[in-house]
Design an enzyme around this catalytic site. Structure first.
Site, mmCIF file in Angstrom:
data_model
loop_
_atom_site.group_PDB
_atom_site.id
_atom_site.type_symbol
_atom_site.label_atom_id
_atom_site.label_comp_id
_atom_site.label_asym_id
_atom_site.label_seq_id
_atom_site.Cartn_x
_atom_site.Cartn_y
_atom_site.Cartn_z
ATOM 1 N N ARG A 103 0.878 -1.182 0.000
ATOM 2 C CA ARG A 103 0.000 0.000 0.000
ATOM 3 C C ARG A 103 0.905 1.218 0.000
ATOM 4 O O ARG A 103 1.702 1.426 0.917
ATOM 5 C CB ARG A 103 -0.904 0.010 1.227
ATOM 6 C CG ARG A 103 -1.550 1.374 1.453
ATOM 7 C CD ARG A 103 -2.653 1.353 2.465
ATOM 8 N NE ARG A 103 -3.831 0.675 1.948
ATOM 9 C CZ ARG A 103 -5.046 0.783 2.473
ATOM 10 N NH1 ARG A 103 -5.248 1.549 3.518
ATOM 11 N NH2 ARG A 103 -6.067 0.132 1.945
ATOM 12 N N HIS A 130 -7.514 0.723 -6.294
ATOM 13 C CA HIS A 130 -7.699 -0.112 -5.104
ATOM 14 C C HIS A 130 -8.348 -1.426 -5.556
ATOM 15 O O HIS A 130 -9.515 -1.701 -5.241
ATOM 16 C CB HIS A 130 -8.585 0.638 -4.107
ATOM 17 C CG HIS A 130 -8.493 0.120 -2.704
ATOM 18 N ND1 HIS A 130 -7.715 -0.957 -2.344
ATOM 19 C CD2 HIS A 130 -9.111 0.535 -1.547
ATOM 20 C CE1 HIS A 130 -7.845 -1.182 -1.048
ATOM 21 N NE2 HIS A 130 -8.677 -0.295 -0.550
ATOM 22 N N GLN A 133 -10.076 -4.005 -3.029
ATOM 23 C CA GLN A 133 -11.346 -3.505 -2.508
ATOM 24 C C GLN A 133 -12.469 -3.782 -3.499
ATOM 25 O O GLN A 133 -13.553 -4.244 -3.125
ATOM 26 C CB GLN A 133 -11.241 -1.997 -2.241
ATOM 27 C CG GLN A 133 -12.529 -1.375 -1.762
ATOM 28 C CD GLN A 133 -12.922 -1.839 -0.368
ATOM 29 O OE1 GLN A 133 -12.125 -1.737 0.544
ATOM 30 N NE2 GLN A 133 -14.127 -2.359 -0.201
ATOM 31 N N ASP A 219 -17.148 7.443 -1.613
ATOM 32 C CA ASP A 219 -15.880 7.336 -0.881
ATOM 33 C C ASP A 219 -15.552 8.725 -0.343
ATOM 34 O O ASP A 219 -16.172 9.714 -0.731
ATOM 35 C CB ASP A 219 -14.779 6.822 -1.824
ATOM 36 C CG ASP A 219 -13.467 6.531 -1.110
ATOM 37 O OD1 ASP A 219 -13.481 6.343 0.123
ATOM 38 O OD2 ASP A 219 -12.413 6.512 -1.786
ATOM 39 N N CYS A 259 -16.270 1.734 0.919
ATOM 40 C CA CYS A 259 -15.077 0.924 1.221
ATOM 41 C C CYS A 259 -14.602 1.134 2.655
ATOM 42 O O CYS A 259 -13.886 0.299 3.185
ATOM 43 C CB CYS A 259 -13.971 1.240 0.234
ATOM 44 S SG CYS A 259 -13.327 2.917 0.353
ATOM 45 N N ARG A 287 -13.423 -8.425 2.012
ATOM 46 C CA ARG A 287 -12.000 -8.177 1.740
ATOM 47 C C ARG A 287 -11.202 -9.437 2.070
ATOM 48 O O ARG A 287 -10.299 -9.835 1.336
ATOM 49 C CB ARG A 287 -11.480 -7.010 2.610
ATOM 50 C CG ARG A 287 -12.075 -5.645 2.294
ATOM 51 C CD ARG A 287 -11.650 -5.153 0.933
ATOM 52 N NE ARG A 287 -10.213 -5.094 0.779
ATOM 53 C CZ ARG A 287 -9.424 -4.111 1.218
ATOM 54 N NH1 ARG A 287 -9.948 -3.069 1.816
ATOM 55 N NH2 ARG A 287 -8.114 -4.142 1.020
#
Ligand code: CP
Ligand code: NVA
Length: 302
Positions: A103, A130, A133, A219, A259, A287
């Site tokens: 990440r 991402h 996700q 988001d 998310c 996830r």
């Protein structure tokens, strides 16, 4: 399947569906006490240059459930944080580890890591995308609505990493994708060109994007690394909120996904969040299952 999972654009529809099918199976088996120690004796290095709750915990628990071991590596503590080239880090870590989840900020850096590493590299979020996700997101939609093909996915907010991955993932799964962002905060140009000629629309009008949607995503307005812009973004994004009024434009029983972490009162109201908490926490749980599938496929040749 390629060696790595760097972005969803690298996947074919068949590969995407294979990941989702394996994820469903692993979830079912885990709930029924059937273990799959596919990665026994293998170690996943987990490099974090940004904060994380879900990604860190779900990868670490996931590799343990597959019989392997997760090694948390803070970017600041690695020599990489003091300027050791990523090309060298890749070649060194390839001698110890069986896979790396990273990440970080730069997608280019992750692509370089993958070029120089001989082991699978999994993107656990960059500024650009991402992918893990969105695999969990698609898994959750399919679980709740039984299918993906032909459904309308809507995304409201910043044209950020989540928007980029949702557009690609949704289109790859043959969904219709409608995105509403302010003009100056559109999704990445490479994603918009990927979406050209596909059932994709971009608009500034959130009601138009949400019309007849089967699932609405949003988001945060300011992503990790954009803390300094948060105040300005709060002004620009006012109105780009998932609330009860917006849901009236969507299909009855429309799903809401986030998310996480969520900022209630900004991109989503507390009422809508709580009314859809079950779907949102299923999404968070998935996830674990989606990433177990990715690890099993890339590191265990499943
Ligand atoms: N959604 C997500 O990636 O959460 P974390 O930042 O907690 O990992
Ligand atoms: N867009 C958000 C997603 C967090 C999971 C960020 O990058 O901070």
């Amino acid at each position: 399947m390629k060696k790595d999972l760097l972005k969803l654009m690298d996947l074919s529809k068949a590969e995407l569906l294979h990941i989702l099918d394996v994820a469903d199976q692993l979830k079912y088996d885990q709930k029924h006490g059937i273990a799959h120690p596919i990665l026994k004796g293998k170690t996943l290095g987990m490099i974090f240059e940004k904060s994380s709750t879900r990604t860190r915990v779900s990868f670490e628990v996931g590799i343990a459930q597959l019989g392997g071991h997760g090694l948390f590596l803070s970017g600041n503590d690695l020599q990489m944080g003091r300027g050791e080239p990523i090309e060298d880090t890749a070649r060194v870590l390839s001698r110890y580890l069986d896979g790396i989840m990273i990440r970080t900020f730069s997608q280019e850096m992750v692509e370089t890591l993958a070029d120089y590493a001989t082991i699978p590299i999994i993107n656990g979020l960059t500024d650009f995308c991402h992918p893990c996700q969105v695999l969990a997101d698609l898994m959750t939609i399919r679980e709740h609505l039984s299918t993906l093909e032909g459904l309308k996915m809507c995304y409201i907010g910043d044209g950020n990493n989540m928007a980029n991955s949702l557009i690609v993932g949704g289109l790859l799964a043959d969904m219709e994708v409608a995105v509403a962002t302010p003009k100056a905060y559109k999704p990445d140009a490479s994603v918009l060109s990927y979406a050209e000629g596909k059932p994709f629309t971009w608009t500034e009008d959130i009601f138009e994007a949400a019309r007849d949607a089967d699932v609405i995503f949003t988001d945060v307005w300011a992503s990790m690394g954009q803390e300094g812009e948060a105040e300005e973004r709060r002004k620009v994004f006012t109105g780009y909120q998932v609330n009860e009024e917006l849901l009236k434009a969507a299909k009855k029983n429309c799903m809401v996904q986030h998310c996480l972490p969520a900022h209630r009162g900004e991109e989503i109201t507390a009422e809508v969040f709580e009314a859809h908490a079950n779907e949102i926490f299923d999404e968070a749980e998935n996830r674990l299952h989606a990433q177990k599938a990715v690890m099993a496929i890339l590191m265990g040749n499943l």
